[in-house]
Scaffold this motif. Structure first.
Motif, PDB file in Angstrom:
ATOM      1  N   ALA A 167       0.850  -1.199   0.000  1.00 36.46           N
ATOM      2  CA  ALA A 167       0.000   0.000   0.000  1.00 36.46           C
ATOM      3  C   ALA A 167       0.880   1.242   0.000  1.00 36.46           C
ATOM      4  O   ALA A 167       1.992   1.246   0.526  1.00 36.46           O
ATOM      5  CB  ALA A 167      -0.924   0.006   1.211  1.00 36.46           C
ATOM      6  N   ARG A 168       0.370   2.301  -0.589  1.00 36.10           N
ATOM      7  CA  ARG A 168       1.091   3.576  -0.628  1.00 36.10           C
ATOM      8  C   ARG A 168       0.166   4.691  -0.165  1.00 36.10           C
ATOM      9  O   ARG A 168      -1.020   4.709  -0.504  1.00 36.10           O
ATOM     10  CB  ARG A 168       1.591   3.872  -2.048  1.00 36.10           C
ATOM     11  CG  ARG A 168       2.697   2.930  -2.517  1.00 36.10           C
ATOM     12  CD  ARG A 168       3.961   3.142  -1.691  1.00 36.10           C
ATOM     13  NE  ARG A 168       5.026   2.201  -2.063  1.00 36.10           N
ATOM     14  CZ  ARG A 168       5.245   1.060  -1.442  1.00 36.10           C
ATOM     15  NH1 ARG A 168       4.476   0.702  -0.429  1.00 36.10           N
ATOM     16  NH2 ARG A 168       6.228   0.263  -1.814  1.00 36.10           N
ATOM     17  N   GLU A 169       0.745   5.619   0.620  1.00 35.89           N
ATOM     18  CA  GLU A 169      -0.047   6.753   1.091  1.00 35.89           C
ATOM     19  C   GLU A 169      -0.252   7.759  -0.027  1.00 35.89           C
ATOM     20  O   GLU A 169       0.581   7.886  -0.924  1.00 35.89           O
ATOM     21  CB  GLU A 169       0.646   7.447   2.275  1.00 35.89           C
ATOM     22  CG  GLU A 169       0.848   6.563   3.488  1.00 35.89           C
ATOM     23  CD  GLU A 169       2.142   5.776   3.409  1.00 35.89           C
ATOM     24  OE1 GLU A 169       2.849   5.922   2.380  1.00 35.89           O
ATOM     25  OE2 GLU A 169       2.436   5.024   4.348  1.00 35.89           O
ATOM     26  N   ARG A 170      -1.361   8.459   0.055  1.00 34.12           N
ATOM     27  CA  ARG A 170      -1.644   9.517  -0.912  1.00 34.12           C
ATOM     28  C   ARG A 170      -0.997  10.807  -0.428  1.00 34.12           C
ATOM     29  O   ARG A 170      -1.381  11.382   0.580  1.00 34.12           O
ATOM     30  CB  ARG A 170      -3.149   9.713  -1.065  1.00 34.12           C
ATOM     31  CG  ARG A 170      -3.520  10.786  -2.074  1.00 34.12           C
ATOM     32  CD  ARG A 170      -5.029  10.965  -2.126  1.00 34.12           C
ATOM     33  NE  ARG A 170      -5.679   9.706  -2.511  1.00 34.12           N
ATOM     34  CZ  ARG A 170      -6.990   9.528  -2.470  1.00 34.12           C
ATOM     35  NH1 ARG A 170      -7.774  10.500  -2.046  1.00 34.12           N
ATOM     36  NH2 ARG A 170      -7.513   8.379  -2.848  1.00 34.12           N
ATOM     37  N   ALA A 446      -3.694  -2.999   3.741  1.00 36.41           N
ATOM     38  CA  ALA A 446      -3.615  -1.675   3.107  1.00 36.41           C
ATOM     39  C   ALA A 446      -4.341  -0.628   3.930  1.00 36.41           C
ATOM     40  O   ALA A 446      -3.875   0.515   4.068  1.00 36.41           O
ATOM     41  CB  ALA A 446      -4.193  -1.751   1.698  1.00 36.41           C
ATOM     42  N   ILE A 447      -5.492  -1.000   4.510  1.00 36.63           N
ATOM     43  CA  ILE A 447      -6.258  -0.051   5.333  1.00 36.63           C
ATOM     44  C   ILE A 447      -5.471   0.319   6.582  1.00 36.63           C
ATOM     45  O   ILE A 447      -5.495   1.477   7.025  1.00 36.63           O
ATOM     46  CB  ILE A 447      -7.630  -0.647   5.691  1.00 36.63           C
ATOM     47  CG1 ILE A 447      -8.493  -0.781   4.436  1.00 36.63           C
ATOM     48  CG2 ILE A 447      -8.347   0.233   6.712  1.00 36.63           C
ATOM     49  CD1 ILE A 447      -9.809  -1.503   4.683  1.00 36.63           C
ATOM     50  N   ARG A 449      -2.282   0.611   6.864  1.00 34.03           N
ATOM     51  CA  ARG A 449      -1.270   1.607   6.487  1.00 34.03           C
ATOM     52  C   ARG A 449      -1.893   2.974   6.253  1.00 34.03           C
ATOM     53  O   ARG A 449      -1.362   3.999   6.681  1.00 34.03           O
ATOM     54  CB  ARG A 449      -0.530   1.131   5.243  1.00 34.03           C
ATOM     55  CG  ARG A 449       0.631   2.047   4.872  1.00 34.03           C
ATOM     56  CD  ARG A 449       1.577   1.385   3.906  1.00 34.03           C
ATOM     57  NE  ARG A 449       2.782   2.184   3.767  1.00 34.03           N
ATOM     58  CZ  ARG A 449       3.983   1.678   3.573  1.00 34.03           C
ATOM     59  NH1 ARG A 449       4.145   0.375   3.547  1.00 34.03           N
ATOM     60  NH2 ARG A 449       5.033   2.458   3.413  1.00 34.03           N
ATOM     61  N   ARG A 450      -3.036   3.014   5.560  1.00 36.94           N
ATOM     62  CA  ARG A 450      -3.680   4.293   5.293  1.00 36.94           C
ATOM     63  C   ARG A 450      -4.187   4.945   6.576  1.00 36.94           C
ATOM     64  O   ARG A 450      -4.089   6.172   6.737  1.00 36.94           O
ATOM     65  CB  ARG A 450      -4.832   4.095   4.301  1.00 36.94           C
ATOM     66  CG  ARG A 450      -4.393   3.678   2.898  1.00 36.94           C
ATOM     67  CD  ARG A 450      -3.527   4.742   2.239  1.00 36.94           C
ATOM     68  NE  ARG A 450      -4.240   5.993   2.053  1.00 36.94           N
ATOM     69  CZ  ARG A 450      -4.989   6.299   1.005  1.00 36.94           C
ATOM     70  NH1 ARG A 450      -5.127   5.417   0.014  1.00 36.94           N
ATOM     71  NH2 ARG A 450      -5.591   7.467   0.908  1.00 36.94           N
ATOM     72  N   HIS A 453      -1.266   6.452   8.341  1.00 37.98           N
ATOM     73  CA  HIS A 453      -0.841   7.675   7.668  1.00 37.98           C
ATOM     74  C   HIS A 453      -1.773   8.842   8.020  1.00 37.98           C
ATOM     75  O   HIS A 453      -1.316   9.970   8.228  1.00 37.98           O
ATOM     76  CB  HIS A 453      -0.826   7.445   6.160  1.00 37.98           C
ATOM     77  CG  HIS A 453      -0.381   8.646   5.366  1.00 37.98           C
ATOM     78  ND1 HIS A 453       0.910   9.115   5.396  1.00 37.98           N
ATOM     79  CD2 HIS A 453      -1.059   9.479   4.532  1.00 37.98           C
ATOM     80  CE1 HIS A 453       1.018  10.180   4.619  1.00 37.98           C
ATOM     81  NE2 HIS A 453      -0.161  10.418   4.080  1.00 37.98           N
ATOM     82  N   PHE A 454      -3.070   8.562   8.104  1.00 38.04           N
ATOM     83  CA  PHE A 454      -4.036   9.589   8.521  1.00 38.04           C
ATOM     84  C   PHE A 454      -3.662  10.155   9.885  1.00 38.04           C
ATOM     85  O   PHE A 454      -3.694  11.376  10.108  1.00 38.04           O
ATOM     86  CB  PHE A 454      -5.438   8.973   8.564  1.00 38.04           C
ATOM     87  CG  PHE A 454      -6.486   9.867   9.165  1.00 38.04           C
ATOM     88  CD1 PHE A 454      -7.152  10.805   8.385  1.00 38.04           C
ATOM     89  CD2 PHE A 454      -6.813   9.765  10.508  1.00 38.04           C
ATOM     90  CE1 PHE A 454      -8.115  11.634   8.949  1.00 38.04           C
ATOM     91  CE2 PHE A 454      -7.771  10.583  11.080  1.00 38.04           C
ATOM     92  CZ  PHE A 454      -8.425  11.525  10.289  1.00 38.04           C
TER      93      PHE A 454
END
Length: 524
Positions: A167-170, A446-447, A449-450, A453-454
């Motif tokens: 996963a990659r952060e936006r 993936a969730i 990681r996101r 990041h949030f």
């Protein structure tokens, strides 16, 4: 061991200097945690079988089941070893979500069962576990079902790690982040939290009064929580308002954690969690969630305090166990403590443990769930989470969750009766099979990681910290956990809605600041 500061990933932390070396998870803590996981897992059962033998046959299936279970334990430990010297240390999101929180939630049951060491210490042969959902199946068939369940758990873990790694952060355009337009006044936010805690305690008192007192409340829950609490769900959920409020409080003002007002409030919130549903784990989860919020806000781990709290945890757990078990039998708390050393009390505790073991759902669901239902559920069990906020008095036939489906189809329970928790791996397999387990847990990784990041890019916002704490502790891919997460998130949004007019400072013009996206690499 002293408290170790944990530097921020997005921007320099206010409490750390640029030249300070990244902290490590203490080796003593690593060793103790690894030993605890291995010695309370299936390694002990394998040793018991090697020393004293196996009843009922199925040696090959038993060996495969044990090896897969040990592989699950090793995979669960992997993030602790891989990220021991990561800047986030023990606060790494993978360590929190796949290791620490599941371990802490399971700890009450582990203590009840003496860590699984009873049979080894008594020199007994290993017998196949009895699952009410499978009936009196032969030993080899039971071990095959256990092996298949362990394989699904292992694949789910590995898929979680893969989803997290890929996963990659936006990142915002031009590598810029907007500072929040609203800042909160810490003292006003504390006053709001105290008021919300008082409101949640008033709701708890109303709930207990409607149930005829605390002893009757506990005794009635012995016939099944859903049946017992029918029509009172909103009141039970509202008790969590105090928990959400105190998490926001400590995230906004971590320095208040040593103040008498905060300590008293914390004890009241934990007691309310226990009294509302009789779950001992709920009371300890309250302390853990508040401690996690404090650690995320300060980026420090109170290792000494954690070491001191372990004996207190075991003593308090024993007291709650006595009170709850006696409550199921209709006794008061005082009577329970006075009679705590009687053989009758011990026999009731043993009966409760055996009943809980027999009702365990994971192995039966993975082994026979699709066959019993005529095929995969194709997501239908998750409908209960989708329609969680629709009142049952408006829609009497509102879908029930996987726990109710298990009780109805495996145990012959009525629709409004007993529910048995079904974990996220079993529910994913029941709905979509082994491929669904892999895909859903790739998504879950993936969730994670996101979500982290949030939090990282809003690390000084108390509501972002609270949201991440709720995510770590409640967001799992099972219906029951998704419903709880939605309820607690709604309470957090309610708290935020009250905080904006009451505790917000003057709005500021938006500023932009350079952003450094979190760089967390998943395990190889």
């Amino acid at each position: 061991m002293s408290e170790a500061p944990m530097p921020h990933e997005a921007g320099p932390p206010p409490s750390t200097s640029a030249g300070r070396a990244p902290p490590a998870v203490p080796r003593v803590f690593q060793a103790l945690l690894i030993a605890y996981i291995l010695l309370t897992g299936e390694l002990v059962r394998g040793l018991q079988a090697a020393l004293f033998g196996l009843q009922g046959g199925g040696d090959a299936a038993f060996t495969i089941a044990i090896l897969l279970a040990i592989a699950v334990d090793i995979a669960r430990i992997a993030p602790l070893v891989a990220y021991a010297r990561h800047p986030l240390g023990i606060l790494h999101p993978l360590i929190l979500t796949v290791l620490l929180w599941p371990l802490l939630v399971a700890m009450p049951r582990t203590i009840d069962e003496l860590g699984g060491l009873g049979g080894l210490l008594l020199g007994e042969q290993v017998t196949p576990p009895y699952y009410a959902g499978l009936g009196w199946a032969p030993g080899p068939d039971i071990w095959v079902a256990v092996a298949w369940s362990n394989l699904c758990a292992l694949l789910a873990l590995l898929a979680t790690y893969a989803g997290f790694a890929f996963a990659r952060e936006r990142t915002p355009p031009n590598d810029q982040l907007w500072r929040p337009r609203i800042a909160f006044d810490g003292k006003r936010l504390r006053a709001l939290a105290v008021g919300l805690i008082a409101a949640s305690l008033a709701i708890l008192l109303l709930l207990i009064a409607m149930r005829g007192g605390l002893a009757l409340h506990f005794a009635d829950m012995a016939r099944g929580r859903f049946r017992s609490m029918a029509g009172l769900g909103p009141l039970v959920a509202a008790v969590d308002l105090g928990l959400v409020a105190i998490i926001v409080w400590v995230a906004a003002r971590p320095e208040d954690a040593r103040r008498p007002l905060f300590i008293v409030s914390m004890l009241l919130v934990a007691a309310a969690q226990f009294m509302s549903n009789g779950a001992r784990s709920a009371a300890f989860a309250a302390f853990i969630m508040v401690g996690l919020a404090w650690a995320l806000r300060t980026r420090r781990i109170p290792w000494r305090l954690a070491l001191i709290m372990v004996p207190a945890f075991f003593l308090a757990f024993g007291a709650l166990n006595i009170i709850r078990t006696a409550g199921f039998g209709g006794e008061g708390a005082g009577q329970a403590i006075e009679a705590a050393d009687t053989s009758d009390m011990l026999s009731r505790v043993e009966e409760e443990i055996e009943l809980r073991r027999s009702l365990e759902s994971t192995v039966p669901v993975i082994s026979q769930g699709q066959e019993l239902m005529g095929g995969p559920l194709l997501g239908s069990s998750y409908a209960a989470a989708v329609f969680a906020f629709v009142p049952r008095w408006i829609w009497p036939e509102k879908p029930r969750g996987a726990g109710s489906l298990y009780a109805q189809n495996f145990l012959g329970e009525v629709r409004e009766g007993l529910t048995v928790p079904v974990n996220s791996v079993a529910e994913a397999h029941w709905n979509f099979g082994i491929l669904g387990v892999i895909l859903l847990f790739l998504l879950y990784g993936a969730i994670i990681r996101r979500a982290h990041h949030f939090y990282i890019v809003r690390h000084d916002n108390p509501f972002a910290i609270a949201a991440f704490v709720l995510f770590v502790t409640a967001f799992h891919l099972s219906t029951d956990d998704l419903v709880l997460f939605q309820q607690q998130t709604a309470l957090l949004l309610l708290t935020l809605g009250l905080a904006i007019p009451f505790a917000a400072r003057a709005r500021r013009a938006p500023e932009i600041r350079p952003a450094t996206p979190s760089r967390i690499v998943g395990p190889a």
